[in-house]
Design a protein around this motif. Structure first.
Motif, PDB file in Angstrom:
ATOM      1  N   THR A 118      -6.431  -1.867 -14.904  1.00 44.63           N
ATOM      2  CA  THR A 118      -7.410  -2.633 -15.069  1.00 44.63           C
ATOM      3  C   THR A 118      -7.384  -4.168 -16.385  1.00 44.63           C
ATOM      4  OG1 THR A 118      -9.795  -2.935 -15.269  1.00 44.63           O
ATOM      5  CG2 THR A 118      -8.744  -1.524 -17.143  1.00 44.63           C
ATOM      6  N   ASN A 119      -6.420  -3.219 -17.375  1.00 43.68           N
ATOM      7  CA  ASN A 119      -7.242  -4.491 -18.850  1.00 43.68           C
ATOM      8  C   ASN A 119      -5.608  -6.013 -18.253  1.00 43.68           C
ATOM      9  OD1 ASN A 119      -8.608  -3.457 -20.172  1.00 43.68           O
ATOM     10  ND2 ASN A 119      -7.018  -2.645 -21.050  1.00 43.68           N
ATOM     11  N   ASP A 120      -5.288  -5.550 -16.949  1.00 43.18           N
ATOM     12  CA  ASP A 120      -3.130  -6.435 -16.777  1.00 43.18           C
ATOM     13  C   ASP A 120      -4.248  -7.571 -16.176  1.00 43.18           C
ATOM     14  OD1 ASP A 120      -0.952  -4.999 -17.381  1.00 43.18           O
ATOM     15  OD2 ASP A 120      -1.878  -3.674 -17.493  1.00 43.18           O
ATOM     16  N   PHE A 121      -5.436  -6.974 -15.251  1.00 43.52           N
ATOM     17  CA  PHE A 121      -5.773  -7.348 -14.113  1.00 43.52           C
ATOM     18  C   PHE A 121      -6.897  -8.467 -14.964  1.00 43.52           C
ATOM     19  CE2 PHE A 121     -10.235  -7.857 -12.763  1.00 43.52           C
ATOM     20  CZ  PHE A 121     -10.363  -8.674 -11.036  1.00 43.52           C
ATOM     21  N   ASN A 122      -7.455  -8.014 -15.814  1.00 46.35           N
ATOM     22  CA  ASN A 122      -9.066  -8.810 -16.615  1.00 46.35           C
ATOM     23  C   ASN A 122      -7.705  -9.943 -17.179  1.00 46.35           C
ATOM     24  OD1 ASN A 122     -11.530  -9.095 -17.711  1.00 46.35           O
ATOM     25  ND2 ASN A 122     -10.735  -8.382 -19.624  1.00 46.35           N
ATOM     26  N   HIS A 123      -6.888  -9.486 -18.446  1.00 44.19           N
ATOM     27  CA  HIS A 123      -6.555 -10.803 -18.738  1.00 44.19           C
ATOM     28  C   HIS A 123      -5.241 -12.047 -18.358  1.00 44.19           C
ATOM     29  CE1 HIS A 123      -6.760  -9.203 -23.146  1.00 44.19           C
ATOM     30  NE2 HIS A 123      -7.002  -7.774 -23.049  1.00 44.19           N
ATOM     31  N   PRO A 184      -6.235   2.045 -11.352  1.00 44.21           N
ATOM     32  CA  PRO A 184      -7.431   1.599 -12.013  1.00 44.21           C
ATOM     33  C   PRO A 184      -8.735   2.223 -10.732  1.00 44.21           C
ATOM     34  CG  PRO A 184      -5.963  -0.137 -11.899  1.00 44.21           C
ATOM     35  CD  PRO A 184      -5.832   0.971 -10.925  1.00 44.21           C
ATOM     36  N   ILE A 185      -9.927   2.504 -11.388  1.00 41.64           N
ATOM     37  CA  ILE A 185     -10.843   2.252 -10.435  1.00 41.64           C
ATOM     38  C   ILE A 185     -11.647   1.242 -10.423  1.00 41.64           C
ATOM     39  CG2 ILE A 185     -11.534   4.548 -11.140  1.00 41.64           C
ATOM     40  CD1 ILE A 185     -13.647   4.145 -12.713  1.00 41.64           C
ATOM     41  N   HIS A 186     -12.786   0.865  -8.969  1.00 46.85           N
ATOM     42  CA  HIS A 186     -13.609  -0.494  -9.495  1.00 46.85           C
ATOM     43  C   HIS A 186     -13.952  -1.235 -10.525  1.00 46.85           C
ATOM     44  CE1 HIS A 186     -13.896  -0.651  -4.566  1.00 46.85           C
ATOM     45  NE2 HIS A 186     -13.391   0.855  -5.396  1.00 46.85           N
ATOM     46  N   ARG A 187     -14.171  -2.179 -10.631  1.00 45.33           N
ATOM     47  CA  ARG A 187     -14.712  -2.817 -11.957  1.00 45.33           C
ATOM     48  C   ARG A 187     -16.455  -2.959 -12.249  1.00 45.33           C
ATOM     49  NH1 ARG A 187     -11.283  -3.975 -16.131  1.00 45.33           N
ATOM     50  NH2 ARG A 187     -13.059  -5.668 -16.653  1.00 45.33           N
ATOM     51  N   GLY A 188     -16.741  -2.608 -12.483  1.00 41.42           N
ATOM     52  CA  GLY A 188     -18.157  -3.201 -12.528  1.00 41.42           C
ATOM     53  C   GLY A 188     -18.688  -4.059 -14.034  1.00 41.42           C
ATOM     54  N   VAL A 227       7.607   8.067  -6.562  1.00 40.48           N
ATOM     55  CA  VAL A 227       6.865   9.569  -7.634  1.00 40.48           C
ATOM     56  C   VAL A 227       5.328   8.689  -6.466  1.00 40.48           C
ATOM     57  CG1 VAL A 227       7.770   8.426  -9.797  1.00 40.48           C
ATOM     58  CG2 VAL A 227       5.650   6.931  -9.073  1.00 40.48           C
ATOM     59  N   PRO A 228       4.679  10.179  -7.026  1.00 46.67           N
ATOM     60  CA  PRO A 228       3.187   9.999  -6.238  1.00 46.67           C
ATOM     61  C   PRO A 228       2.006   9.729  -7.110  1.00 46.67           C
ATOM     62  CG  PRO A 228       4.165  12.674  -6.770  1.00 46.67           C
ATOM     63  CD  PRO A 228       4.994  11.401  -7.467  1.00 46.67           C
ATOM     64  N   LEU A 229       0.768   8.710  -5.843  1.00 45.75           N
ATOM     65  CA  LEU A 229       0.159   7.777  -6.073  1.00 45.75           C
ATOM     66  C   LEU A 229      -0.648   8.589  -6.108  1.00 45.75           C
ATOM     67  CD1 LEU A 229      -0.349   4.451  -6.756  1.00 45.75           C
ATOM     68  CD2 LEU A 229      -1.647   5.751  -5.146  1.00 45.75           C
ATOM     69  N   ILE A 230      -1.709   8.671  -7.389  1.00 41.67           N
ATOM     70  CA  ILE A 230      -3.391   9.183  -6.859  1.00 41.67           C
ATOM     71  C   ILE A 230      -4.235   7.771  -6.715  1.00 41.67           C
ATOM     72  CG2 ILE A 230      -5.481  10.420  -8.512  1.00 41.67           C
ATOM     73  CD1 ILE A 230      -3.758  12.365  -9.164  1.00 41.67           C
ATOM     74  N   ASP A 231      -4.824   7.525  -5.550  1.00 44.81           N
ATOM     75  CA  ASP A 231      -5.769   6.491  -5.497  1.00 44.81           C
ATOM     76  C   ASP A 231      -7.187   6.592  -5.892  1.00 44.81           C
ATOM     77  OD1 ASP A 231      -6.642   3.819  -5.340  1.00 44.81           O
ATOM     78  OD2 ASP A 231      -6.004   4.512  -3.000  1.00 44.81           O
ATOM     79  N   LEU A 232      -7.556   6.533  -7.325  1.00 40.72           N
ATOM     80  CA  LEU A 232      -8.991   6.586  -8.048  1.00 40.72           C
ATOM     81  C   LEU A 232      -9.800   5.179  -7.375  1.00 40.72           C
ATOM     82  CD1 LEU A 232      -7.998   7.881 -11.338  1.00 40.72           C
ATOM     83  CD2 LEU A 232      -8.452   9.326  -9.559  1.00 40.72           C
ATOM     84  N   TYR A 233      -9.260   4.286  -7.021  1.00 39.49           N
ATOM     85  CA  TYR A 233      -9.952   2.716  -6.720  1.00 39.49           C
ATOM     86  C   TYR A 233     -10.625   3.579  -4.985  1.00 39.49           C
ATOM     87  CZ  TYR A 233     -11.076  -1.785  -5.385  1.00 39.49           C
ATOM     88  OH  TYR A 233     -11.298  -2.857  -5.460  1.00 39.49           O
ATOM     89  N   SER A 234      -9.329   4.682  -4.232  1.00 43.47           N
ATOM     90  CA  SER A 234     -10.691   4.905  -3.076  1.00 43.47           C
ATOM     91  C   SER A 234     -10.719   5.614  -3.330  1.00 43.47           C
ATOM     92  CB  SER A 234      -9.164   5.000  -1.886  1.00 43.47           C
ATOM     93  OG  SER A 234      -8.623   3.243  -2.044  1.00 43.47           O
TER      94      SER A 234
END
Length: 286
Positions: A118-123, A184-188, A227-234
């Motif tokens: 999420t910080n990579d996105f924000n920056h 990452p989860i959704h961003r507010g 590797v397994p992925l846990i898609d917390l965004y969804s």
């Protein structure tokens, strides 16, 4: 009479100020009490040594919450956590966390969970590519042929390059450990200071990319690196774009980015049931 009026005004002012002060006090969401029926303490995860890498949502300093998701997981699954998350870290920081993990634990870990991006996105970190492509000769059925050939790109300047650098290190250093990427989860919306204001996810970042692009890149990376992925965004269900979900976040006016204790509980429950479907480790002995 004059004294009575002055006294009454003073009381009204005091009451008014006290009321304002009470309204300004931030409501702290307490830890959700985990019931015995929620715990899965006899699963493959019982007693497993799990390292958590990440940003503020993993940091032991508990940014925006009174209880973190990995603390709930400790209760729910009976794991032994080692936490390396640092607030503000991007995926280049995750690489530094992996080095610290190895320095402190060596191979004495069963699983590694990474919750970042999420910080990579924000920056506004450039997306980049996972591979560069060239041509190379190879033997195919006894004949020398020239084929397209891809090479993983590893650098600190792009999101894909950062992920490759981390995953290459982990796959080489921890071949027997379970490694899991979590999106990452959704961003507010969040406002931490006058110079640290972060728009909600309906705004693109400085690269013109939405958070979805970084989530999708992590999904690709999990596939590339096996590797397994846990898609917390969804899967987490946390949706700070809706006012109804303010109950899961730190502050409805200034921080709809960090989950509170109720949000972290929801994260933990989602992760718990995803992990129950996965081997906890491939380490043969302790």
């Amino acid at each position: 009479m004059k004294k009575t009026i002055v006294t009454t005004c003073a009381l009204l002012l005091a009451t008014g100020f006290e009321g304002s002060a009470q309204q300004a006090v931030q409501k702290i969401t307490p830890k959700i009490e985990v019931t015995a029926g929620e715990k899965t303490l006899q699963s493959q995860w019982k007693g497993k040594r799990v390292a958590f890498l990440g940003d503020s949502m993993t940091d032991k300093r508990r940014v925006g919450t009174t209880y973190l998701y990995w603390e709930y997981l400790t209760e729910l699954l009976g794991i032994e956590p080692s936490v390396y998350g640092i607030s503000g870290n991007q995926w280049d920081g995750i690489y530094k966390q992996t080095l610290k993990l190895h320095d402190e634990k060596g191979a004495a870990v069963d699983a590694i969970l990474i919750f970042a991006g999420t910080n990579d996105f924000n920056h506004g970190i450039p997306m980049g590519e996972f591979f560069s492509e060239t041509t190379k000769k190879t033997n195919h059925n006894g004949n020398q042929v020239t084929r397209k050939y891809r090479i993983p790109i590893m650098n600190d300047s792009t999101f894909c390059g950062r992920i490759n650098k981390v995953m290459s290190y982990l796959k080489t250093t921890y071949p027997q450990q379970q490694i899991v990427i979590m999106t990452p989860i959704h961003r507010g919306y969040a406002k931490f200071s006058e110079k640290n204001v972060q728009p909600d996810e309906n705004f693109a970042n400085g690269q013109g990319l939405y958070i979805d692009a970084y989530v999708n890149a992590l999904k690709q990376a999990a596939s590339y690196w096996a590797v397994p992925l846990i898609d917390l965004y969804s899967l987490s269900g946390l949706y700070p774009m809706s006012d109804a979900h303010a109950q899961y976040f730190h502050d409805k006016d200034t921080d709809m980015l960090h989950p509170n204790a109720a949000g972290d509980y929801r994260l933990a429950k989602t992760i718990q049931y995803q992990l129950l479907a996965l081997p906890a480790s491939f380490v043969q002995s302790r």
